[in-house]
Design an enzyme around this catalytic site. Structure first.
Site, PDB file in Angstrom:
ATOM      1  N   LYS A  85       1.656  -0.449  15.174  1.00  0.00           N
ATOM      2  CA  LYS A  85       3.082  -0.527  15.516  1.00  0.00           C
ATOM      3  C   LYS A  85       3.495  -1.776  16.305  1.00  0.00           C
ATOM      4  CE  LYS A  85       4.657   2.834  13.406  1.00  0.00           C
ATOM      5  NZ  LYS A  85       4.971   2.342  12.107  1.00  0.00           N
TER       6      LYS A  85
ATOM      7  N   TYR B 207      -8.768   5.425   7.993  1.00  0.00           N
ATOM      8  CA  TYR B 207      -8.827   5.780   9.414  1.00  0.00           C
ATOM      9  C   TYR B 207      -9.844   6.912   9.529  1.00  0.00           C
ATOM     10  CZ  TYR B 207      -4.550   3.139  10.505  1.00  0.00           C
ATOM     11  OH  TYR B 207      -3.630   2.147  10.694  1.00  0.00           O
TER      12      TYR B 207
ATOM     13  N   HIS C 192       0.853  -1.194   0.000  1.00  0.00           N
ATOM     14  CA  HIS C 192       0.000   0.000   0.000  1.00  0.00           C
ATOM     15  C   HIS C 192       0.883   1.236   0.000  1.00  0.00           C
ATOM     16  CE1 HIS C 192      -4.077  -1.741   1.524  1.00  0.00           C
ATOM     17  NE2 HIS C 192      -3.575  -2.428   0.524  1.00  0.00           N
TER      18      HIS C 192
ATOM     19  N   TYR D 257       4.439   6.208  10.183  1.00  0.00           N
ATOM     20  CA  TYR D 257       3.590   5.057   9.839  1.00  0.00           C
ATOM     21  C   TYR D 257       4.366   4.055   8.985  1.00  0.00           C
ATOM     22  CZ  TYR D 257      -0.781   2.575   8.905  1.00  0.00           C
ATOM     23  OH  TYR D 257      -1.775   1.630   8.845  1.00  0.00           O
TER      24      TYR D 257
ATOM     25  N   PRO E 113      -3.436  -0.017  19.328  1.00  0.00           N
ATOM     26  CA  PRO E 113      -3.240  -0.479  17.943  1.00  0.00           C
ATOM     27  C   PRO E 113      -3.289   0.597  16.865  1.00  0.00           C
ATOM     28  CG  PRO E 113      -5.388  -1.154  18.778  1.00  0.00           C
ATOM     29  CD  PRO E 113      -4.647  -0.582  19.938  1.00  0.00           C
TER      30      PRO E 113
HETATM   31  P1  FAD Z   1       3.155 -12.341  21.463  1.00  0.00           P
HETATM   32  O1  FAD Z   1       2.652 -12.410  20.080  1.00  0.00           O
HETATM   33  O2  FAD Z   1       2.164 -12.069  22.541  1.00  0.00           O
HETATM   34  O3  FAD Z   1       3.921 -13.689  21.763  1.00  0.00           O
HETATM   35  C1  FAD Z   1       4.334 -14.043  23.058  1.00  0.00           C
HETATM   36  C2  FAD Z   1       4.284 -15.541  23.191  1.00  0.00           C
HETATM   37  O4  FAD Z   1       4.786 -15.917  24.487  1.00  0.00           O
HETATM   38  C3  FAD Z   1       2.874 -16.079  23.101  1.00  0.00           C
HETATM   39  O5  FAD Z   1       2.805 -17.077  22.111  1.00  0.00           O
HETATM   40  C4  FAD Z   1       2.599 -16.607  24.495  1.00  0.00           C
HETATM   41  O6  FAD Z   1       1.723 -17.736  24.481  1.00  0.00           O
HETATM   42  C5  FAD Z   1       3.997 -16.967  24.971  1.00  0.00           C
HETATM   43  N1  FAD Z   1       4.112 -17.048  26.420  1.00  0.00           N
HETATM   44  C6  FAD Z   1       3.473 -16.297  27.352  1.00  0.00           C
HETATM   45  N2  FAD Z   1       3.791 -16.694  28.583  1.00  0.00           N
HETATM   46  C7  FAD Z   1       4.669 -17.724  28.446  1.00  0.00           C
HETATM   47  C8  FAD Z   1       5.343 -18.550  29.376  1.00  0.00           C
HETATM   48  N3  FAD Z   1       5.142 -18.426  30.710  1.00  0.00           N
HETATM   49  N4  FAD Z   1       6.176 -19.516  28.902  1.00  0.00           N
HETATM   50  C9  FAD Z   1       6.350 -19.677  27.571  1.00  0.00           C
HETATM   51  N5  FAD Z   1       5.707 -18.919  26.643  1.00  0.00           N
HETATM   52  C10 FAD Z   1       4.889 -17.963  27.078  1.00  0.00           C
HETATM   53  N6  FAD Z   1      -0.630  -4.963  16.716  1.00  0.00           N
HETATM   54  C11 FAD Z   1      -0.800  -4.260  15.623  1.00  0.00           C
HETATM   55  O7  FAD Z   1       0.181  -3.679  15.158  1.00  0.00           O
HETATM   56  N7  FAD Z   1      -2.022  -4.213  15.000  1.00  0.00           N
HETATM   57  C12 FAD Z   1      -3.107  -4.901  15.486  1.00  0.00           C
HETATM   58  O8  FAD Z   1      -4.183  -4.859  14.918  1.00  0.00           O
HETATM   59  C13 FAD Z   1      -2.965  -5.632  16.652  1.00  0.00           C
HETATM   60  N8  FAD Z   1      -4.016  -6.321  17.191  1.00  0.00           N
HETATM   61  C14 FAD Z   1      -3.799  -7.011  18.343  1.00  0.00           C
HETATM   62  C15 FAD Z   1      -4.858  -7.718  18.925  1.00  0.00           C
HETATM   63  C16 FAD Z   1      -4.677  -8.415  20.126  1.00  0.00           C
HETATM   64  C17 FAD Z   1      -5.829  -9.160  20.750  1.00  0.00           C
HETATM   65  C18 FAD Z   1      -3.396  -8.402  20.750  1.00  0.00           C
HETATM   66  C19 FAD Z   1      -3.164  -9.130  22.062  1.00  0.00           C
HETATM   67  C20 FAD Z   1      -2.354  -7.718  20.155  1.00  0.00           C
HETATM   68  C21 FAD Z   1      -2.543  -7.019  18.958  1.00  0.00           C
HETATM   69  N9  FAD Z   1      -1.513  -6.335  18.349  1.00  0.00           N
HETATM   70  C22 FAD Z   1      -1.692  -5.638  17.241  1.00  0.00           C
HETATM   71  C23 FAD Z   1      -0.178  -6.347  18.886  1.00  0.00           C
HETATM   72  C24 FAD Z   1       0.689  -7.411  18.207  1.00  0.00           C
HETATM   73  O9  FAD Z   1      -0.076  -8.537  17.904  1.00  0.00           O
HETATM   74  C25 FAD Z   1       1.803  -7.718  19.166  1.00  0.00           C
HETATM   75  O10 FAD Z   1       2.549  -6.514  19.343  1.00  0.00           O
HETATM   76  C26 FAD Z   1       2.709  -8.846  18.705  1.00  0.00           C
HETATM   77  O11 FAD Z   1       2.028 -10.064  18.770  1.00  0.00           O
HETATM   78  C27 FAD Z   1       3.949  -8.897  19.599  1.00  0.00           C
HETATM   79  O12 FAD Z   1       4.654 -10.085  19.378  1.00  0.00           O
HETATM   80  P2  FAD Z   1       5.417 -10.800  20.565  1.00  0.00           P
HETATM   81  O13 FAD Z   1       6.033 -11.994  19.951  1.00  0.00           O
HETATM   82  O14 FAD Z   1       6.226  -9.813  21.290  1.00  0.00           O
HETATM   83  O15 FAD Z   1       4.276 -11.224  21.599  1.00  0.00           O
HETATM   84  C1  DHB Z   2      -4.867  -3.191  11.397  1.00  0.00           C
HETATM   85  C2  DHB Z   2      -4.765  -2.923  12.728  1.00  0.00           C
HETATM   86  C3  DHB Z   2      -4.351  -1.677  13.132  1.00  0.00           C
HETATM   87  O1  DHB Z   2      -4.232  -1.399  14.431  1.00  0.00           O
HETATM   88  C4  DHB Z   2      -4.057  -0.690  12.228  1.00  0.00           C
HETATM   89  O2  DHB Z   2      -3.687   0.530  12.667  1.00  0.00           O
HETATM   90  C5  DHB Z   2      -4.136  -0.969  10.909  1.00  0.00           C
HETATM   91  C6  DHB Z   2      -4.551  -2.226  10.486  1.00  0.00           C
HETATM   92  C7  DHB Z   2      -5.315  -4.530  10.960  1.00  0.00           C
HETATM   93  O3  DHB Z   2      -5.603  -5.372  11.820  1.00  0.00           O
HETATM   94  O4  DHB Z   2      -5.423  -4.759   9.754  1.00  0.00           O
END
Ligand code: FAD
Ligand code: DHB
Length: 388
Positions: free
Chosen positions: A295, A198, A72, A381, A291
């Site tokens: 980021k 947005y 995009h 962004y 969100p």
């Molecule tokens: P995570 O993806 O949370 O991975 C951490 C892992 O550690 C998990 O698999 C968990 O099960 C594991 N874990 C936890 N505790 C333990 C333990 N005790 N022992 C072993 N393993 C463990 N970001 C965006 O940019 N846009 C979005 O739209 C967006 N939507 C989101 C929606 C939700 C519901 C959530 C929760 C987050 C969202 N985010 C979004 C944020 C984005 O998904 C996260 O920033 C990203 O997943 C971060 O990755 P991570 O690997 O740091 O953490």
């Molecule tokens: C999506 C989520 C976001 O928080 C955003 O700013 C843009 C896109 C998505 O889930 O596609």
């Protein structure tokens, strides 16, 4: 068991770190509480920044991203009676890709070669401030395990044990909660827009995103504590149509079957430092952003790119400058993204305060009419270059 890097968490941060380390010839073992299928099916982020796309591509993870993801050029910002396109590519020379976190996770699982121990319980960190850090956990057969390592990477998201392994006097926590949440839906319908919209609206923010040419992802600002089951499909589409400007200049929102509906709370959280002895925090384990601005996943990718480079220098080249600077370097980007996410969130979400509404509209008019304003949003962004 012994390894060089013990990684807690097989989300995007943990699996990507382990993958990057393996490419540098460094051994790691990943432990994860959930099953592989559960981790891969969590519907979360959808947008990859320019530098994240480059990093995944250079790490050999770009084939499906380039074949099935969609580049995009920018986004639309809209409010009642107005819609403006910001072209990031024209403004900054950088673009973003629409490619779901579920797909990134699948690519990581397919490429990953080292051991990942899924479905563990009772993960505990020990002696992280010494040169003999180790983990203990119980595997899915109920056997108590010990994993010794040179360093531990805490990639265990916002509910894992790593961040609490940094003791009180060393640890500082910065936090902000917001008085609203997002109701997110996934729908089997072609997106009604070519790029994300947005939308500011007096009744609340709305976002039209997408996952593919046949799957749309949309969000609505709702009060905290909202039960998604209280929103019927019809009511959800009606509210989205109103806030996204259905009928404005002939634009229409096409509804379709909703396959997932959930509510996401929003908060900003940063824990410093991101290093304590031989424990390194990365991704949501160290910071959470609301969100708006997409980021969270990008920041997790930036952290581990930096950490993998720094650990490689430490463990293979025996130079410690990068690892000693890890926390400070990572936190510079973390705070930039924390500010950007807070700014996007507070610019676009409705409150009861008419003064604030006027400031938001003034800010939106400036961002969409001034090259300086538009470039500031675009630069953040599409994302800053990685510090590696
Ligand atoms: P995570 O993806 O949370 O991975 C951490 C892992 O550690 C998990 O698999 C968990 O099960 C594991 N874990 C936890 N505790 C333990 C333990 N005790 N022992 C072993 N393993 C463990 N970001 C965006 O940019 N846009 C979005 O739209 C967006 N939507 C989101 C929606 C939700 C519901 C959530 C929760 C987050 C969202 N985010 C979004 C944020 C984005 O998904 C996260 O920033 C990203 O997943 C971060 O990755 P991570 O690997 O740091 O953490
Ligand atoms: C999506 C989520 C976001 O928080 C955003 O700013 C843009 C896109 C998505 O889930 O596609």
């Amino acid at each position: 068991m012994r390894t060089e890097v013990a990684v807690i968490g097989a989300g995007p941060a943990g699996l990507l770190l382990s993958h990057l380390l393996a490419r540098a010839g460094i051994d790691s073992v990943v432990v994860e509480t959930r099953s592989q299928e559960y981790v891969a099916s969590r519907i979360r982020a959808g947008i990859l920044e320019h530098a994240a796309v480059d990093l995944l591509t250079s790490a050999g993870l770009g084939d499906r991203l380039h074949a099935e993801g969609h580049e995009h050029r920018g986004v639309y910002l809209q409010w009642p009676e107005e819609r403006h396109h910001l072209d990031f590519l024209d403004l900054t020379g950088r673009s973003v890709h629409v490619y779901g976190q579920t797909e990134v996770q699948k690519d990581l699982v397919a490429a990953h070669q080292g051991p990942v121990v899924y479905e563990v319980t009772d993960t505990r960190l020990h002696d992280v401030h010494t040169d003999q850090p180790h983990l203990t956990f119980v595997d899915r057969d109920g056997v108590h395990q010990r994993l010794d390592a040179t360093v531990i990477a805490g990639c265990d998201g916002s509910f894992g044990p790593s961040r609490a392994a940094v003791p009180e006097p060393a640890r500082r926590v910065f936090e902000r909660t917001y008085p609203y949440s997002w109701l997110g839906i996934l729908a089997d319908v072609a997106p009604s827009t070519d790029e994300l919209i947005y939308a500011w609206h007096p009744d609340g923010f709305a976002l039209h995103s997408m996952r593919s040419p046949t799957v749309s992802r949309l969000y609505l600002q709702v009060p905290n504590g909202t039960d998604p089951a209280r929103w019927s499909d019809q009511q959800t589409w009606d509210e989205l149509a109103k806030r996204l400007g259905h009928g404005q200049d002939g634009w229409t929102l096409t509804p379709g079957p909703i396959t997932d509906k959930s509510v996401l709370p929003m908060r900003s959280f940063v824990q410093t430092p991101m290093r304590y002895g031989n424990l390194f925090l990365a991704g949501d384990a160290a910071h959470i952003v609301p969100p708006t601005g997409a980021k969270g996943l990008n920041l997790a990718i930036a952290d581990v790119a930096l950490l993998a480079r720094a650990l490689t220098a430490q463990l293979r080249e025996h130079t410690t400058a990068l690892i000693d600077a890890y926390s400070e370097t990572a936190l510079r980007r973390v705070w930039r993204c924390t500010h950007f996410s807070w700014w996007m969130t507070t610019m676009l979400h409705a409150s009861d305060d008419p003064f604030e509404a006027e400031l938001q509209l003034s800010q939106l008019r400036w961002v969409t009419s001034s090259t300086a304003g538009a470039t500031g949003l675009a630069e953040n962004y599409a994302g800053l270059p990685l510090a590696v």
